[in-house]
Design a protein around this motif. Structure first.
Motif, PDB file in Angstrom:
ATOM      1  N   SER A  90      93.763  44.584  78.271  1.00  0.00           N
ATOM      2  CA  SER A  90      93.209  45.930  78.195  1.00  0.00           C
ATOM      3  C   SER A  90      94.332  46.941  77.964  1.00  0.00           C
ATOM      4  CB  SER A  90      92.454  46.267  79.487  1.00  0.00           C
ATOM      5  OG  SER A  90      93.327  46.176  80.589  1.00  0.00           O
ATOM      6  N   PHE A  91      93.937  48.184  77.773  1.00  0.00           N
ATOM      7  CA  PHE A  91      94.914  49.244  77.542  1.00  0.00           C
ATOM      8  C   PHE A  91      94.481  50.500  78.284  1.00  0.00           C
ATOM      9  CE2 PHE A  91      91.724  50.690  74.640  1.00  0.00           C
ATOM     10  CZ  PHE A  91      91.916  52.057  74.524  1.00  0.00           C
ATOM     11  N   TRP A  92      95.432  51.409  78.427  1.00  0.00           N
ATOM     12  CA  TRP A  92      95.162  52.736  78.973  1.00  0.00           C
ATOM     13  C   TRP A  92      96.131  53.713  78.327  1.00  0.00           C
ATOM     14  CZ3 TRP A  92      91.521  55.356  81.124  1.00  0.00           C
ATOM     15  CH2 TRP A  92      91.797  56.567  81.755  1.00  0.00           C
ATOM     16  N   VAL A  93      95.628  54.836  77.833  1.00  0.00           N
ATOM     17  CA  VAL A  93      96.482  55.886  77.279  1.00  0.00           C
ATOM     18  C   VAL A  93      96.616  56.963  78.352  1.00  0.00           C
ATOM     19  CG1 VAL A  93      96.777  57.587  75.455  1.00  0.00           C
ATOM     20  CG2 VAL A  93      95.751  55.373  74.918  1.00  0.00           C
ATOM     21  N   ASP A  94      97.819  57.095  78.883  1.00  0.00           N
ATOM     22  CA  ASP A  94      98.096  58.056  79.959  1.00  0.00           C
ATOM     23  C   ASP A  94      98.596  59.354  79.347  1.00  0.00           C
ATOM     24  OD1 ASP A  94      98.697  59.386  82.286  1.00  0.00           O
ATOM     25  OD2 ASP A  94     100.439  58.166  82.778  1.00  0.00           O
ATOM     26  N   THR A  95      97.840  60.421  79.535  1.00  0.00           N
ATOM     27  CA  THR A  95      98.241  61.736  79.025  1.00  0.00           C
ATOM     28  C   THR A  95      98.486  62.725  80.150  1.00  0.00           C
ATOM     29  OG1 THR A  95      95.922  62.375  78.816  1.00  0.00           O
ATOM     30  CG2 THR A  95      96.981  61.450  76.859  1.00  0.00           C
ATOM     31  N   LYS A 101     101.918  57.877  77.251  1.00  0.00           N
ATOM     32  CA  LYS A 101     102.306  56.476  77.093  1.00  0.00           C
ATOM     33  C   LYS A 101     101.064  55.610  76.966  1.00  0.00           C
ATOM     34  CE  LYS A 101     106.218  57.060  80.169  1.00  0.00           C
ATOM     35  NZ  LYS A 101     106.719  56.833  81.517  1.00  0.00           N
ATOM     36  N   ILE A 102     101.237  54.471  76.318  1.00  0.00           N
ATOM     37  CA  ILE A 102     100.200  53.444  76.271  1.00  0.00           C
ATOM     38  C   ILE A 102     100.598  52.372  77.281  1.00  0.00           C
ATOM     39  CG2 ILE A 102      98.989  51.744  74.883  1.00  0.00           C
ATOM     40  CD1 ILE A 102     100.060  53.174  72.398  1.00  0.00           C
ATOM     41  N   TYR A 103      99.692  52.037  78.177  1.00  0.00           N
ATOM     42  CA  TYR A 103      99.888  50.925  79.099  1.00  0.00           C
ATOM     43  C   TYR A 103      99.040  49.769  78.602  1.00  0.00           C
ATOM     44  CZ  TYR A 103     101.992  54.206  82.368  1.00  0.00           C
ATOM     45  OH  TYR A 103     102.815  55.134  82.946  1.00  0.00           O
ATOM     46  N   HIS A 132      88.793  50.072  69.283  1.00  0.00           N
ATOM     47  CA  HIS A 132      88.158  49.159  68.328  1.00  0.00           C
ATOM     48  C   HIS A 132      88.663  47.725  68.494  1.00  0.00           C
ATOM     49  CE1 HIS A 132      85.953  52.165  66.092  1.00  0.00           C
ATOM     50  NE2 HIS A 132      87.022  52.936  66.157  1.00  0.00           N
ATOM     51  N   HIS A 133      89.783  47.557  69.215  1.00  0.00           N
ATOM     52  CA  HIS A 133      90.392  46.229  69.343  1.00  0.00           C
ATOM     53  C   HIS A 133      90.478  45.722  70.778  1.00  0.00           C
ATOM     54  CE1 HIS A 133      91.595  46.398  65.133  1.00  0.00           C
ATOM     55  NE2 HIS A 133      92.010  47.621  65.346  1.00  0.00           N
ATOM     56  N   LEU A 134      90.549  46.637  71.740  1.00  0.00           N
ATOM     57  CA  LEU A 134      90.771  46.246  73.131  1.00  0.00           C
ATOM     58  C   LEU A 134      89.829  46.984  74.065  1.00  0.00           C
ATOM     59  CD1 LEU A 134      94.679  46.497  73.163  1.00  0.00           C
ATOM     60  CD2 LEU A 134      93.355  44.391  73.200  1.00  0.00           C
ATOM     61  N   THR A 135      89.743  46.493  75.289  1.00  0.00           N
ATOM     62  CA  THR A 135      88.964  47.144  76.327  1.00  0.00           C
ATOM     63  C   THR A 135      89.823  48.219  76.993  1.00  0.00           C
ATOM     64  OG1 THR A 135      87.850  45.050  76.771  1.00  0.00           O
ATOM     65  CG2 THR A 135      87.677  46.756  78.462  1.00  0.00           C
ATOM     66  N   GLU A 136      89.236  49.382  77.183  1.00  0.00           N
ATOM     67  CA  GLU A 136      89.963  50.459  77.851  1.00  0.00           C
ATOM     68  C   GLU A 136      89.719  50.352  79.351  1.00  0.00           C
ATOM     69  OE1 GLU A 136      90.683  55.243  77.384  1.00  0.00           O
ATOM     70  OE2 GLU A 136      88.872  54.355  76.573  1.00  0.00           O
ATOM     71  N   GLU A 137      90.811  50.302  80.101  1.00  0.00           N
ATOM     72  CA  GLU A 137      90.739  50.185  81.554  1.00  0.00           C
ATOM     73  C   GLU A 137      91.913  50.955  82.143  1.00  0.00           C
ATOM     74  OE1 GLU A 137      91.751  46.612  84.579  1.00  0.00           O
ATOM     75  OE2 GLU A 137      90.254  46.134  83.048  1.00  0.00           O
ATOM     76  N   GLU A 138      91.645  51.797  83.116  1.00  0.00           N
ATOM     77  CA  GLU A 138      92.714  52.629  83.675  1.00  0.00           C
ATOM     78  C   GLU A 138      93.765  51.778  84.376  1.00  0.00           C
ATOM     79  OE1 GLU A 138      93.453  56.546  86.479  1.00  0.00           O
ATOM     80  OE2 GLU A 138      91.437  55.772  86.237  1.00  0.00           O
ATOM     81  N   HIS A 139      95.010  52.032  84.019  1.00  0.00           N
ATOM     82  CA  HIS A 139      96.153  51.353  84.633  1.00  0.00           C
ATOM     83  C   HIS A 139      97.052  52.406  85.244  1.00  0.00           C
ATOM     84  CE1 HIS A 139      94.987  47.635  82.725  1.00  0.00           C
ATOM     85  NE2 HIS A 139      95.024  48.212  81.542  1.00  0.00           N
ATOM     86  N   LYS A 140      97.538  52.111  86.421  1.00  0.00           N
ATOM     87  CA  LYS A 140      98.463  53.007  87.115  1.00  0.00           C
ATOM     88  C   LYS A 140      99.891  52.555  86.853  1.00  0.00           C
ATOM     89  CE  LYS A 140      95.299  55.328  89.405  1.00  0.00           C
ATOM     90  NZ  LYS A 140      95.025  56.692  89.267  1.00  0.00           N
ATOM     91  N   GLU A 141     100.782  53.528  86.874  1.00  0.00           N
ATOM     92  CA  GLU A 141     102.193  53.211  86.727  1.00  0.00           C
ATOM     93  C   GLU A 141     102.671  52.495  87.986  1.00  0.00           C
ATOM     94  OE1 GLU A 141     105.925  55.579  84.825  1.00  0.00           O
ATOM     95  OE2 GLU A 141     104.662  56.675  86.214  1.00  0.00           O
ATOM     96  N   ALA A 142     103.461  51.454  87.819  1.00  0.00           N
ATOM     97  CA  ALA A 142     103.948  50.673  88.954  1.00  0.00           C
ATOM     98  C   ALA A 142     104.847  51.530  89.848  1.00  0.00           C
ATOM     99  CB  ALA A 142     104.718  49.458  88.460  1.00  0.00           C
ATOM    100  N   LEU A 143     104.811  51.259  91.140  1.00  0.00           N
ATOM    101  CA  LEU A 143     105.626  52.005  92.097  1.00  0.00           C
ATOM    102  C   LEU A 143     107.108  51.887  91.759  1.00  0.00           C
ATOM    103  CD1 LEU A 143     105.841  53.687  94.672  1.00  0.00           C
ATOM    104  CD2 LEU A 143     105.872  51.540  95.969  1.00  0.00           C
TER     105      LEU A 143
END
Length: 153
Positions: A90-95, A101-103, A132-143
């Motif tokens: 999956s991916f997440w676009v953090d704005t 950034k893209i995670y 169109h290619h991947l599932t969008e799922e929220e990802h947090k930045e690692a500690l």
């Protein structure tokens, strides 16, 4: 449905220049810790401390490389490395933070997350392309990533 590739360049990380005082502090702390390790007859740990401090200083002085990035039909190309869409969960676009950034959450065990800066391109376009290619799922930045950025790495 065919999409034209999206291309941009970005630095691999944001460089924060260190003052000479920073290097002196690392040197004093590491020499003191190594001396304490020697006092306790732990010579291997003393060597490890000195090597770690040297590596830390070398990495802190290194300037980031300019990466060429591309989203295409097969995957995400970063310099000469292609990450295929079928190897990404999956991916997440953090704005929300200072630089977008893209995670990418990878299916690989040794490379769980791939973080791609997208300073030069509209994050909404990237998000639309990736949906169109991947599932969008929220990802947090690692500690650990947050701590390193706070320390200036």
């Amino acid at each position: 449905m065919s999409f034209t590739p999206l291309q941009w360049t970005a630095f691999e990380y944001h460089h924060h220049p260190k003052s000479p005082d920073w290097y002196w502090a690392v040197g004093i702390i590491s020499v003191s810790a190594a001396a304490a390790a020697i006092v306790f007859n732990n010579f291997l740990f003393a060597i490890f401390i000195i090597l770690s401090a040297t590596s830390l200083c070398l990495f802190a002085a290194k300037k980031p490389s300019l990466l060429s990035c591309e989203l295409n039909e097969r995957g995400i190309l970063i310099d000469n490395t292609l990450y295929l869409y079928n190897s990404i969960e999956s991916f997440w676009v953090d704005t929300l933070h200072h630089s977008p950034k893209i995670y990418l959450k990878s299916k690989k065990l040794l490379l769980p997350y791939i973080i791609v800066p997208i300073d030069e391109i509209d994050p909404r376009i990237v998000q639309k392309y990736l949906t169109h290619h991947l599932t969008e799922e929220e990802h947090k930045e690692a500690l650990s990533q947050k701590i390193m950025e706070h320390l200036g790495f």
